[in-house]
Design an enzyme around this catalytic site. Structure first.
Site, short mmCIF file in Angstrom:
data_model
loop_
_atom_site.label_atom_id
_atom_site.label_comp_id
_atom_site.label_asym_id
_atom_site.label_seq_id
_atom_site.Cartn_x
_atom_site.Cartn_y
_atom_site.Cartn_z
N LYS A 152 0.85 -1.19 0.00
CA LYS A 152 0.00 0.00 0.00
C LYS A 152 0.89 1.24 0.00
O LYS A 152 1.97 1.24 0.63
CB LYS A 152 -0.87 -0.06 1.27
CG LYS A 152 -1.95 0.99 1.39
CD LYS A 152 -2.81 0.69 2.63
CE LYS A 152 -3.89 1.70 2.88
NZ LYS A 152 -4.74 1.35 4.04
N SER A 204 -9.70 1.12 3.22
CA SER A 204 -8.90 1.96 2.37
C SER A 204 -7.81 1.20 1.59
O SER A 204 -7.21 1.78 0.69
CB SER A 204 -8.22 3.05 3.20
OG SER A 204 -7.33 2.48 4.14
N SER A 234 -9.62 -1.37 7.37
CA SER A 234 -9.14 -1.16 6.00
C SER A 234 -8.39 -2.31 5.35
O SER A 234 -8.07 -2.22 4.16
CB SER A 234 -8.23 0.07 5.97
OG SER A 234 -9.02 1.21 5.89
#
Ligand code: GLN
Length: 492
Positions: free
Chosen positions: A81, A156, A180
């Site tokens: 990420k 997310s 997330s």
């Protein structure tokens, strides 16, 4: 046609590469081709590092050819990420304010991955600063769900989960502040693990809510989750909340993954399930039935403070975010406005231009709940609620091994469906947030499909520092079902 190398799990690929029957450079090339083919439609990656990845792969192949020892992820292409600092490429957090930020160092988890001979292929899209549940808050690009590109991948960490689901990497890292990793994993039909707070160092993870953030693996099956946790966990001097192995336990999560938990006691709150869509409810009930058939005992438990989790979370997370994000001011870090009139404009315009609207909303909310006169009424009270929620879990784990519930009340929703109403978006995490407040580990595993063939996730929570048991419980289900082997339409 899908390159057949892409069907291997991390563990299978690692064994093949280490054994010499597959070359890392071929697996890496297959991943990069898949990204080239699919990512224009999916948008999972903010950046890729093609040349560097191929070079790393070649050097690992060479080590193997020379008979040198290699690490636990030898030659396996992995994505991270874009809120984890890398000394190569940019680390954007999907924010315009950090669009050109080049980190001078690697995050702890990046050191761990490269130390295990993984090949990092790129950095994944996310909600800006990890604030969101659909990846639509990215300031850079939109990500589509590989099961239906008109829908969101969740968030997310939606870039990481979409990349794993669409075989654009073999495994990925995400971060979970309120759900997330688990929620996008459930939306994309992959396995997402949030470890115990303190299990994985946050050094080099761009902070959102520091008392809640935790990095964890996104993979196609539970064994890979164990393998990645083995690699990234452990004490790090540079994160004072990262716990040593004497306290956290030092174990090989993969070694005993196939050993079922005898006399398994599962806690459920029947009320919770009723809040989810009918298809989700059905899948969760069916999943718990699988455990019943395996001899598990189901215990109805009470979580009287669970309903206050969202309210407490949005006070605590925004308070911490408002403080953590103060450093992006065009002076210390981040985008600087051009031609400011005076120094006040350096700050105000740089921040106004760099941050997206959800981030601004949270900074305002967080500043408000911390301001004098409101601190006791909001922030302090939220901390008290947090303690009560912790207490609910402590009571529950006194009589159970784990708790099961949905990951999310719905399956992947349509793009744009919730963007106009932030409160609706916040509710996507109603089942996941409490685990972050309590610091306990949680996993999302594929457990079914809804009427539109969208994946559904089962959430399993266990007590702090019991990931070994949690992973074994998850594996028990996986060994009896084939939901995790299904592939999304985009690659079928
Ligand atoms: N959706 C939650 C939020 O927006 C959780 C995000 C996360 O876990 N990073 O804050």
């Amino acid at each position: 046609m899908l390159n057949e190398l892409l069907n291997f799990t991390c563990k299978q690929l690692r064994d093949k590469i280490a054994g010499g029957s597959v070359k890392s450079v071929d697996a890496t090339g297959a991943v990069l081709d898949q990204i080239e083919k699919l990512d224009p439609d999916i948008g999972a990656y903010i950046s890729t590092c093609r040349e560097q990845a191929l070079e790393t792969a070649r050097s690992i192949d060479k080590k193997i050819a020379n008979g040198e020892p290699v690490g636990a992820l030898a030659g396996v292409p992995i994505a991270v990420k874009d809120n984890m600092c890398t000394s190569f490429g940019a680390t954007t957090c999907a924010s315009k304010i950090l669009q050109n930020f080049k980190s001078p160092y690697d995050a702890y988890v990046i050191d761990k991955l490269t130390g295990a001979d993984a090949v990092i292929v790129g950095k994944c899209n996310m909600d800006e600063f990890a604030m969101g549940s659909s990846t639509e808050n990215s300031g850079i690009q939109q990500t589509a769900n590989p099961w239906d590109i008109t829908r969101v991948p969740g968030g997310s960490s939606g870039g990481s989960t979409a990349a794993v689901a669409a075989r654009m990497c073999f495994g990925a890292l995400g971060s979970d502040t309120g759900g997330s990793i688990r929620q996008p994993a459930s939306f994309c039909g992959v396995v997402g693990l949030k470890p115990t707070y303190g299990r994985v160092s946050r050094f080099g993870l761009v902070a959102y809510g520091s008392s809640l953030d935790q990095i964890g693996p996104v993979t196609r099956d539970v064994a890979d989750s164990a393998l990645l946790l083995n690699v990234i966990s452990g004490r790090d001097e540079r994160d004072s909340t990262c716990v040593s192995k004497d306290i956290a336990g030092d174990c090989d999560y993969l070694a005993e993954i196939d050993k079922p938990v005898d006399g398994l006691r599962i806690g459920i709150v029947s009320e919770f399930n009723k809040g989810a869509d009918a298809d989700v409810q059905k899948a969760i009930v069916a999943a718990i039935d699988v455990y019943k058939q395996l001899g598990a005992e189901i215990i109805e438990i009470e979580m009287p403070h669970f309903e206050y989790a969202i309210a407490a979370y949005y006070v605590i997370a925004t308070a911490e975010a408002s403080s953590n994000l103060a450093r992006y001011d065009g002076v210390h870090f981040g985008h600087r406005t051009s031609a400011p009139k005076d120094y006040v404009e350096v700050y105000s315009k740089s921040r106004a231009e760099g941050f997206g609207s959800e981030v601004k909303r949270r900074i305002m909310l967080g500043t408000f709940v911390l301001s004098s006169g409101y601190y006791d009424a909001y922030y302090l009270r939220a901390l008290k609620v947090r303690n009560l929620i912790r207490g609910d879990f402590t009571n529950a784990f006194a009589k159970t091994d784990c708790i099961m519930m949905p990951v999310s009340p719905t399956t992947a929703f349509k793009k744009g469906e919730k963007t106009a109403d932030p409160l609706q978006m916040y509710l996507a995490d109603v089942y996941t947030i409490a685990a972050n407040l309590a610091g306990i580990p949680g996993i999302s595993i594929p457990c079914g499909f809804d009427a539109s063939d969208l994946p559904i996730g089962l959430q399993i929570l266990s007590d702090v520092f019991t990931e070994d048991k949690l992973l074994r419980i998850a594996r028990m289900f996986e060994a009896k079902t084939d939901f995790h082997t299904k592939t999304p339409t985009v690659i079928a």
